[in-house]
Design a protein around this motif. Structure first.
Motif, mmCIF file in Angstrom:
data_model
loop_
_atom_site.group_PDB
_atom_site.id
_atom_site.type_symbol
_atom_site.label_atom_id
_atom_site.label_comp_id
_atom_site.label_asym_id
_atom_site.label_seq_id
_atom_site.Cartn_x
_atom_site.Cartn_y
_atom_site.Cartn_z
ATOM 1 N N MET A 1 4.130 -20.969 -91.077
ATOM 2 C CA MET A 1 3.390 -19.729 -90.881
ATOM 3 C C MET A 1 3.795 -19.122 -89.541
ATOM 4 S SD MET A 1 -0.370 -20.998 -92.186
ATOM 5 C CE MET A 1 -1.067 -19.363 -91.916
ATOM 6 N N THR A 2 4.244 -17.896 -89.555
ATOM 7 C CA THR A 2 4.801 -17.271 -88.364
ATOM 8 C C THR A 2 4.028 -16.037 -87.979
ATOM 9 O OG1 THR A 2 6.995 -18.061 -88.975
ATOM 10 C CG2 THR A 2 6.886 -16.296 -87.354
ATOM 11 N N ARG A 204 8.016 -35.846 -95.294
ATOM 12 C CA ARG A 204 7.628 -34.645 -96.042
ATOM 13 C C ARG A 204 6.335 -34.009 -95.546
ATOM 14 N NH1 ARG A 204 8.297 -34.807 -102.388
ATOM 15 N NH2 ARG A 204 8.295 -32.589 -101.919
ATOM 16 N N ARG A 205 5.777 -34.469 -94.455
ATOM 17 C CA ARG A 205 4.467 -33.954 -94.047
ATOM 18 C C ARG A 205 4.514 -32.477 -93.685
ATOM 19 N NH1 ARG A 205 3.557 -38.374 -89.573
ATOM 20 N NH2 ARG A 205 5.811 -38.049 -89.550
ATOM 21 N N LEU A 206 5.511 -32.067 -92.899
ATOM 22 C CA LEU A 206 5.618 -30.655 -92.518
ATOM 23 C C LEU A 206 5.941 -29.797 -93.734
ATOM 24 C CD1 LEU A 206 7.562 -30.864 -89.123
ATOM 25 C CD2 LEU A 206 5.131 -30.401 -89.458
ATOM 26 N N GLU A 207 6.858 -30.258 -94.566
ATOM 27 C CA GLU A 207 7.231 -29.504 -95.760
ATOM 28 C C GLU A 207 6.026 -29.318 -96.677
ATOM 29 O OE1 GLU A 207 10.906 -29.789 -98.848
ATOM 30 O OE2 GLU A 207 9.529 -31.497 -98.863
ATOM 31 N N ARG A 208 5.250 -30.359 -96.913
ATOM 32 C CA ARG A 208 4.084 -30.269 -97.781
ATOM 33 C C ARG A 208 3.039 -29.297 -97.225
ATOM 34 N NH1 ARG A 208 3.422 -36.776 -98.872
ATOM 35 N NH2 ARG A 208 4.773 -36.925 -100.711
ATOM 36 N N ALA A 209 2.908 -29.279 -95.907
ATOM 37 C CA ALA A 209 1.892 -28.431 -95.287
ATOM 38 C C ALA A 209 2.375 -27.008 -95.048
ATOM 39 C CB ALA A 209 1.447 -29.042 -93.958
ATOM 40 N N GLY A 210 3.681 -26.763 -95.176
ATOM 41 C CA GLY A 210 4.223 -25.441 -94.897
ATOM 42 C C GLY A 210 4.164 -25.081 -93.426
ATOM 43 N N ILE A 211 4.288 -26.082 -92.565
ATOM 44 C CA ILE A 211 4.208 -25.888 -91.110
ATOM 45 C C ILE A 211 5.593 -26.136 -90.505
ATOM 46 C CG2 ILE A 211 3.206 -26.791 -88.967
ATOM 47 C CD1 ILE A 211 0.680 -27.423 -90.578
ATOM 48 N N PRO A 212 6.084 -25.238 -89.641
ATOM 49 C CA PRO A 212 7.474 -25.341 -89.178
ATOM 50 C C PRO A 212 7.720 -26.293 -88.011
ATOM 51 C CG PRO A 212 6.486 -23.348 -88.317
ATOM 52 C CD PRO A 212 5.457 -23.963 -89.229
ATOM 53 N N ILE A 213 6.673 -26.677 -87.270
ATOM 54 C CA ILE A 213 6.870 -27.487 -86.065
ATOM 55 C C ILE A 213 5.884 -28.655 -86.046
ATOM 56 C CG2 ILE A 213 6.744 -27.548 -83.530
ATOM 57 C CD1 ILE A 213 9.154 -26.012 -84.507
ATOM 58 N N GLY A 214 6.424 -29.839 -85.792
ATOM 59 C CA GLY A 214 5.589 -31.006 -85.531
ATOM 60 C C GLY A 214 5.685 -31.387 -84.071
ATOM 61 N N SER A 359 1.930 -25.287 -85.471
ATOM 62 C CA SER A 359 2.418 -26.649 -85.272
ATOM 63 C C SER A 359 1.356 -27.642 -85.719
ATOM 64 C CB SER A 359 2.783 -26.903 -83.806
ATOM 65 O OG SER A 359 1.634 -26.828 -82.981
ATOM 66 N N ARG A 360 1.790 -28.866 -85.908
ATOM 67 C CA ARG A 360 0.874 -29.949 -86.274
ATOM 68 C C ARG A 360 1.185 -31.152 -85.407
ATOM 69 N NH1 ARG A 360 -0.166 -32.075 -92.354
ATOM 70 N NH2 ARG A 360 -1.565 -30.279 -92.237
ATOM 71 N N VAL A 361 0.146 -31.764 -84.839
ATOM 72 C CA VAL A 361 0.310 -33.001 -84.087
ATOM 73 C C VAL A 361 0.403 -34.152 -85.084
ATOM 74 C CG1 VAL A 361 -0.747 -34.566 -82.415
ATOM 75 C CG2 VAL A 361 -0.902 -32.091 -82.082
ATOM 76 N N MET A 362 1.373 -35.044 -84.885
ATOM 77 C CA MET A 362 1.635 -36.082 -85.876
ATOM 78 C C MET A 362 2.313 -37.292 -85.232
ATOM 79 S SD MET A 362 4.644 -33.806 -87.637
ATOM 80 C CE MET A 362 4.716 -34.761 -89.133
ATOM 81 N N ALA A 363 2.217 -38.426 -85.909
ATOM 82 C CA ALA A 363 2.919 -39.625 -85.468
ATOM 83 C C ALA A 363 4.338 -39.623 -86.007
ATOM 84 C CB ALA A 363 2.187 -40.870 -85.955
ATOM 85 N N THR A 364 5.216 -40.352 -85.333
ATOM 86 C CA THR A 364 6.549 -40.593 -85.881
ATOM 87 C C THR A 364 6.593 -42.002 -86.434
ATOM 88 O OG1 THR A 364 8.918 -40.755 -85.445
ATOM 89 C CG2 THR A 364 7.463 -41.238 -83.589
ATOM 90 N N LEU A 365 7.004 -42.111 -87.700
ATOM 91 C CA LEU A 365 7.156 -43.424 -88.317
ATOM 92 C C LEU A 365 8.465 -44.076 -87.874
ATOM 93 C CD1 LEU A 365 5.138 -41.772 -90.146
ATOM 94 C CD2 LEU A 365 5.924 -43.192 -92.038
ATOM 95 N N ALA A 366 9.466 -43.248 -87.612
ATOM 96 C CA ALA A 366 10.780 -43.738 -87.188
ATOM 97 C C ALA A 366 10.832 -43.850 -85.670
ATOM 98 C CB ALA A 366 11.865 -42.785 -87.673
ATOM 99 N N PHE A 383 9.375 -31.937 -84.065
ATOM 100 C CA PHE A 383 9.978 -32.095 -85.382
ATOM 101 C C PHE A 383 10.124 -30.740 -86.064
ATOM 102 C CE2 PHE A 383 8.228 -36.644 -86.286
ATOM 103 C CZ PHE A 383 9.349 -37.203 -85.695
ATOM 104 N N VAL A 384 11.157 -30.629 -86.924
ATOM 105 C CA VAL A 384 11.262 -29.521 -87.873
ATOM 106 C C VAL A 384 11.301 -30.137 -89.272
ATOM 107 C CG1 VAL A 384 12.385 -27.916 -86.288
ATOM 108 C CG2 VAL A 384 13.791 -29.488 -87.664
ATOM 109 N N PRO A 385 10.986 -29.376 -90.315
ATOM 110 C CA PRO A 385 10.857 -29.953 -91.660
ATOM 111 C C PRO A 385 12.165 -30.494 -92.224
ATOM 112 C CG PRO A 385 9.742 -27.825 -91.525
ATOM 113 C CD PRO A 385 10.559 -27.962 -90.273
ATOM 114 N N SER A 386 12.021 -31.519 -93.059
ATOM 115 C CA SER A 386 13.126 -32.087 -93.832
ATOM 116 C C SER A 386 12.865 -31.809 -95.313
ATOM 117 C CB SER A 386 13.226 -33.602 -93.624
ATOM 118 O OG SER A 386 13.574 -33.920 -92.296
ATOM 119 N N VAL A 387 13.820 -31.191 -95.983
ATOM 120 C CA VAL A 387 13.661 -30.885 -97.401
ATOM 121 C C VAL A 387 13.564 -32.192 -98.200
ATOM 122 C CG1 VAL A 387 14.761 -29.872 -99.434
ATOM 123 C CG2 VAL A 387 14.815 -28.664 -97.227
ATOM 124 N N ASP A 388 12.511 -32.317 -98.982
ATOM 125 C CA ASP A 388 12.232 -33.507 -99.798
ATOM 126 C C ASP A 388 11.984 -34.756 -98.967
ATOM 127 O OD1 ASP A 388 12.477 -32.020 -102.124
ATOM 128 O OD2 ASP A 388 14.571 -32.580 -102.457
#
Length: 433
Positions: A1-2, A204-214, A359-366, A383-388
């Motif tokens: 969302m921009t 897929r968290r950013l992609e699912r939420a439609g948010i461009p920045i983590g 943006s969304r605050v999130m943990a990194t699994l990697a 983070f930026v989204p990863s397709v799939d």
């Protein structure tokens, strides 16, 4: 969302087309048939792309140096004697890996730092620190385990001399690979004031939420185990089934056990895998005598990882008795949860807001180099989204639009950091955890 009405990134003079051209150019180094890259640490392909990034940095007026473990720093000094804000990622890849993982962060860092340098020249920013674009050596750990090697040596987590003698499967040492690619540098004194890194999410968290920045606030707890299953070598044709002590069959049960561990926990709270599996003697007419594998267990909660480890060890003991083999497990590459400073997370959010991005605050699994740096200096991970959500494979993909959005937010973030906005913030971790 921009929200474009709040977008002031034009003050940085970013050239999106040139950035994309530079990024996509890197895919020629180690290109694979299916649009991925195979550019493992210290390989000829890795050396070539590192030479190219140095040429690009020098052309932009940066002074490039390489340290003893092969980390490359492109320095821009505005304030003599002041520390440096580091911004970067890594250029090495997994075998048959994706072209976005790591590489995006290095190219974005160079363009962000160049734009901020121009803003300093134009007196739009009054820097309190200097800046360094960094390409960390061997973040992936595919050829030379463990991962996050260069940054871990830099912050003092790994011993330099021991790390230099780490070998790949062919017996080549890290030191030899660095010498071969002309990246066996010298000790450097680089006082650090902060670290910023942008990366594809690899989920897929950013992609699912439609948010461009983590904006990353913590890493997951990671526990790896080196497991050795030992049976007895024998003839596949002449040995009766009841007389066999087949290490490979037993090891196959271990792999299934590792996957089924997650059934004992709440969904999506823990991940497990076996990613490395070596069979001896690996002959078509010999019952295998030994299998070595690496178990990887990760969760947000340390207690979940420890419980999974205990369950696995108990089940492997029962399996060893049932299959008449021995199974030994050694703890390897344990990484505690690292929390990024609250003010650093807030700064990442501010940079996104300033660029009109949600943006969304999130943990990194990697794991990432930022997790290592965060132990010694306040660090911000974007983070930026990863397709799939796919990564570490040739199908890995992030759109040009999302890459450019991330670049804008990173540039805004770096401008804030070199202006001193994290000057009083303590790092999020310690070297003694």
């Amino acid at each position: 969302m921009t929200n474009t009405s709040n977008n002031n990134s034009t003050r940085f003079g970013l050239d999106a087309e040139r950035f994309l051209s530079d990024f996509h150019h890197t895919t020629i180094y180690g290109a694979t048939d299916k649009n991925g890259i195979d550019r493992q640490a210290g390989s000829d392909e890795h050396g070539a792309v590192r030479d190219w990034i140095e040429e690009q940095a020098v052309a932009r007026g940066f002074n490039v140096v390489t340290d003893e473990i092969g980390n490359i720093f492109a320095l821009k000094e505005w304030v003599p004697g002041a520390p440096f804000v580091l911004v970067g990622s890594h250029l090495d890849s997994q075998p048959l890996g994706g072209r976005f993982d790591g590489t995006y962060g290095v190219i974005a860092a160079l363009h962000a730092a160049s734009a901020v340098d121009q803003a300093v020249t134009d007196e739009l920013i009054a820097p309190q620190t200097n800046i360094a674009v960094v390409d960390w050596f061997n973040e992936e750990g595919s050829r030379f385990p463990p991962s996050i090697m260069g940054s871990s040596v830099f912050v003092g987590l790994f011993d330099l001399e021991k790390t230099l003698q780490t070998t790949d499967p062919d017996g080549v040492t890290v030191e030899e690979a660095l010498t071969h690619t002309k990246r066996r540098g010298t000790a450097i004194d680089l006082p650090v004031a902060g670290y910023a890194e942008i990366h594809i999410e690899q989920g897929r968290r950013l992609e699912r939420a439609g948010i461009p920045i983590g904006v990353v606030d913590r890493s997951w707890y990671t526990q790896k185990l080196l497991v050795t299953v030992t049976g007895e070598q024998s003839h596949t044709g002449a040995t009766l089934m009841s007389d066999r002590r087949d290490a490979l069959v037993a090891a196959s049960h271990v792999v299934i056990m590792v996957e089924e561990l997650v059934d004992d926990f709440e969904p999506e709270t823990i991940v497990t895998s076996v990613g490395k599996f070596d069979v001896e003697p690996n002959s078509p007419i010999v019952v295998p005598r030994q299998v070595d594998l690496v178990v990887d267990i990760r969760a947000d909660d340390k207690a979940d990882v420890l419980r999974a480890r205990t369950l696995l060890l108990e089940r492997m003991d029962r399996l060893a008795t049932r299959r008449s083999v021995t199974i030994d497990a050694e703890d390897f590459d344990i990484r505690p949860v690292q929390r990024f400073p609250e003010d650093a997370v807030a700064l990442g959010e501010k940079a996104a807001i300033d660029e009109g991005e949600e943006s969304r605050v999130m943990a990194t699994l990697a794991g990432h180099d930022s997790v290592a740096l965060n132990r010694v200096t306040p660090s911000v991970m974007l983070f930026v989204p990863s397709v799939d959500g796919v990564s570490h494979c040739e199908r890995e993909f992030t759109s040009d639009e999302d890459l450019v959005t991330g670049l804008r937010v990173l540039t805004n973030l770096v401008s804030r950091m070199i202006s001193g906005e994290l000057a009083e913030v303590e790092p999020g971790g310690s070297l003694t955890e």
